[in-house]
Enzyme design. Structure first.
Site, mmCIF file in Angstrom:
data_model
loop_
_atom_site.group_PDB
_atom_site.id
_atom_site.type_symbol
_atom_site.label_atom_id
_atom_site.label_comp_id
_atom_site.label_asym_id
_atom_site.label_seq_id
_atom_site.Cartn_x
_atom_site.Cartn_y
_atom_site.Cartn_z
ATOM 1 N N ASP A 1 49.727 34.432 47.195
ATOM 2 C CA ASP A 1 50.993 35.201 47.494
ATOM 3 C C ASP A 1 51.426 35.194 48.968
ATOM 4 O O ASP A 1 52.767 34.966 49.282
ATOM 5 C CB ASP A 1 50.696 36.475 47.087
ATOM 6 C CG ASP A 1 50.422 36.766 45.587
ATOM 7 O OD1 ASP A 1 50.870 35.695 44.966
ATOM 8 O OD2 ASP A 1 50.065 37.825 45.267
ATOM 9 N N LEU B 1 46.252 46.393 46.226
ATOM 10 C CA LEU B 1 46.566 45.363 44.832
ATOM 11 C C LEU B 1 48.029 44.774 44.953
ATOM 12 O O LEU B 1 48.895 45.601 45.680
ATOM 13 C CB LEU B 1 46.490 46.043 43.692
ATOM 14 C CG LEU B 1 45.018 46.383 43.538
ATOM 15 C CD1 LEU B 1 45.019 46.887 42.120
ATOM 16 C CD2 LEU B 1 44.054 45.216 43.471
ATOM 17 N N CYS B 2 48.241 43.543 44.632
ATOM 18 C CA CYS B 2 49.668 43.086 44.578
ATOM 19 C C CYS B 2 50.531 43.987 43.999
ATOM 20 O O CYS B 2 50.441 44.531 43.015
ATOM 21 C CB CYS B 2 49.512 41.695 43.799
ATOM 22 S SG CYS B 2 51.124 40.863 43.636
ATOM 23 N N PRO B 3 51.826 44.078 44.562
ATOM 24 C CA PRO B 3 52.305 43.461 45.745
ATOM 25 C C PRO B 3 52.212 43.719 47.065
ATOM 26 O O PRO B 3 52.697 43.546 48.053
ATOM 27 C CB PRO B 3 53.904 43.178 45.395
ATOM 28 C CG PRO B 3 54.192 44.481 44.717
ATOM 29 C CD PRO B 3 52.792 44.900 44.072
ATOM 30 N N ASP C 1 42.015 41.751 47.598
ATOM 31 C CA ASP C 1 42.851 41.310 46.594
ATOM 32 C C ASP C 1 42.582 39.698 46.603
ATOM 33 O O ASP C 1 43.440 39.185 47.367
ATOM 34 C CB ASP C 1 44.219 41.745 46.216
ATOM 35 C CG ASP C 1 44.667 41.186 45.057
ATOM 36 O OD1 ASP C 1 44.194 40.462 44.196
ATOM 37 O OD2 ASP C 1 45.906 41.640 44.865
#
Length: 77
Positions: free
Chosen positions: A45, A12-14, A39
């Site tokens: 992103d 998951l981000c980041p 994701d």
């Protein structure tokens, strides 16, 4: 030109962006990196990270709950 694949599934981000950044540091300008993620946030992103860092997004693919971004390493790689 070299082409590598980065498996960033289930991150998951980041983390996908961080892993992409770490991998790009190992590559040379002109090399391509295919980043495979689960994701959906990476679709915004990673292209944003590429613009900031001088890399080029060649293709984005989404389907089957996976998101693939193919980028070309720029001179800042």
């Amino acid at each position: 030109m070299n082409r590598e694949t980065l498996n960033a599934r289930r991150l998951l981000c980041p983390l996908p962006v961080i892993r992409t950044q770490d991998k790009v540091k190992q590559l040379k300008a002109g090399d391509q990196l295919e980043v495979v993620c689960t994701d959906p946030g990476v679709m915004q992103d990673i292209p944003a990270w590429c613009r900031i860092n001088g890399h080029k997004v060649l293709e984005t693919i989404s389907g089957d709950n996976e998101y693939i971004i193919i980028l070309e390493v720029g001179g800042n790689g």
